[in-house]
Design an enzyme around this catalytic site. Structure first.
Site, short mmCIF file in Angstrom:
data_model
loop_
_atom_site.label_atom_id
_atom_site.label_comp_id
_atom_site.label_asym_id
_atom_site.label_seq_id
_atom_site.Cartn_x
_atom_site.Cartn_y
_atom_site.Cartn_z
N ASP A 16 0.81 -1.36 0.09
CA ASP A 16 -0.02 0.07 -0.27
C ASP A 16 0.82 1.35 -0.05
O ASP A 16 0.64 2.08 -0.62
CB ASP A 16 -0.73 0.06 1.44
CG ASP A 16 -2.08 0.71 1.06
OD1 ASP A 16 -2.16 1.84 0.36
OD2 ASP A 16 -3.24 0.35 1.96
N HIS A 207 -8.29 -1.13 8.62
CA HIS A 207 -7.23 -0.67 7.62
C HIS A 207 -7.49 0.94 7.60
O HIS A 207 -8.58 1.29 6.59
CB HIS A 207 -7.42 -1.47 6.43
CG HIS A 207 -6.37 -1.14 5.15
ND1 HIS A 207 -5.54 -1.66 4.68
CD2 HIS A 207 -6.44 -0.02 4.45
CE1 HIS A 207 -4.84 -1.18 3.65
NE2 HIS A 207 -5.29 0.06 3.36
N CYS A 240 -4.15 5.18 -2.24
CA CYS A 240 -4.35 4.41 -3.43
C CYS A 240 -4.57 5.07 -4.61
O CYS A 240 -5.12 6.13 -4.85
CB CYS A 240 -5.96 4.00 -3.08
SG CYS A 240 -6.65 2.88 -4.42
N ASN A 249 -1.53 5.11 4.87
CA ASN A 249 -2.00 4.35 6.01
C ASN A 249 -1.54 4.92 7.27
O ASN A 249 -0.66 5.69 7.27
CB ASN A 249 -1.55 2.87 6.08
CG ASN A 249 -2.05 2.26 4.62
OD1 ASN A 249 -1.42 2.37 3.51
ND2 ASN A 249 -3.31 1.40 5.06
#
Ligand code: HMG
Ligand code: MG
Length: 306
Positions: A16, A207, A240, A249
């Protein structure tokens, strides 16, 4: 609900985190990051993604990454697989676990994986079958659980419906992704409470992206809901490519500081993660996204871009 004694952290930085970096990152740098994270004591590292390189060029070379990392016994090295083609490549690369990824929003599903939610679930069915035959566990993701960049608010019941389908088709754990980081703790509690009616809490993970600075508060809210698995990213790397403006994150270092401060065991060495986070931030030429790392004197020594 009582807080858990131990939490399992899934380190998603190499996937990610790196999938959204503007500058290309070579395989050697990815391998170095995974190996350094292995030494920190993580039991699960998401090390790559077997998606179309036309869609996410940063994840090209994931097969080579898996071939070159030094694996530690007991550590799960996972990867994203959106379809059977991705699963077969992941299997050939020797992944320990794969993750299929759906969305709670139709618009995001189409933007991210070029199909509707129901078509995506249909594509996952053969992945589940092949994974079961190969003895590979499958994790499931649901994106946009607390808001969508295209549709706005998302009903918890819609998240529960998709999470329930993933669970029913055999995903051993379902991670609920606040892709654009708009969620707040009250909404997070309602969300987990709703989804727990169809997927046991022990099989749910959180998440949280930190776009609005709510991620750590949302981790705490989820802990209060009995959730004990969280995805996080060293130095807060991430985002993303199909959710414009989505930032990284929640930083692994910050989650560790929170958990260890509350006496919750993780098995992960915070100081070691801080060192890795600072090194990768410098290599990428970006500010360190961990508040804890910055408090410990990191983050003011970013190398110039170029
Ligand atoms: P498509 O274009 O509809 O696929 O993409 P297709 O089946 O029509 O095939 C078209 C071409 O793609 C073919 O190549 C296939 O071989 C190739 P061509 O003949 O044109 O040369 N292809 C593949 N190549 C490599 N690996 C594959 C693969 N599949 C097809 N697995 C597809 C559909 C799903 C492939 C595409 O949309 C895709 O790769 N999307 C990935 C998007 C992505 O990775 N997003 C980021 C991860 S999700 C995320 O970050 C959210 C999360 O963190 C949780 C949260 O924060 O909420 C998990
Ligand atoms: Mg994500």
């Amino acid at each position: 609900m009582a807080l858990p004694h131990a939490v399992r952290l899934i380190e998603v930085g190499p996937r990610d985190g790196l999938q959204n970096e503007a500058r290309p990152i070579d395989v050697a740098a990815k391998v170095q990051l995974v190996d350094e994270l292995t030494a920190c004591g993580f039991s699960y590292i998401e090390a790559g993604s077997f998606v179309s390189p036309k869609w996410v060029p940063q994840m090209a070379g994931s097969g080579e990454v898996f071939a070159r990392i030094t694996r530690r016994a007991g550590v799960t090295y996972g990867a994203l697989t959106p379809n059977l083609q991705g699963f077969e490549a992941a299997l050939a690369a020797g992944v320990s676990e794969v993750a299929v990824f759906a969305a709670a929003s139709e618009a995001f599903s189409r933007r991210n994986i070029n199909c509707s939610i129901s078509d995506s679930l249909a594509r996952f069915a053969p992945v589940m079958g092949a994974a079961q035959a190969a003895g590979i566990p499958v994790r499931g993701y649901v994106s946009c659980v607390l808001g969508c960049p295209y549709e706005g608010a998302i009903a918890p019941a819609q998240v529960a419906a998709v999470a329930g389908e993933l669970h029913a088709m055999g995903c051993r754990e379902v991670s609920l992704g606040d892709t654009i980081g708009t969620g707040t703790p009250g909404a997070t509690r309602t969300l987990f409470d709703t989804v727990a009616a169809v997927v046991p809490r022990a099989q749910l993970a959180g998440h949280f992206h930190d776009t609005y600075g709510q991620a750590l508060a949302n981790v705490y809210a989820a802990l209060l809901e009995g959730i004990s698995v969280f995805d996080s990213s060293v130095a807060g790397l991430g985002g993303c490519p199909y959710a414009k403006g989505a930032s990284g994150n929640v930083a692994t270092e910050d989650v560790l500081y929170l958990l260890h401060g509350m006496g919750i065991h993780t098995g992960i060495d915070l100081d070691a993660v801080i060192a890795v986070g600072q090194r990768i931030s410098q290599q990428l030429g970006r500010a360190n996204g961990s508040r804890v790392a910055r408090a410990r004197g990191c983050g003011d020594s970013v190398l110039p871009q170029g």
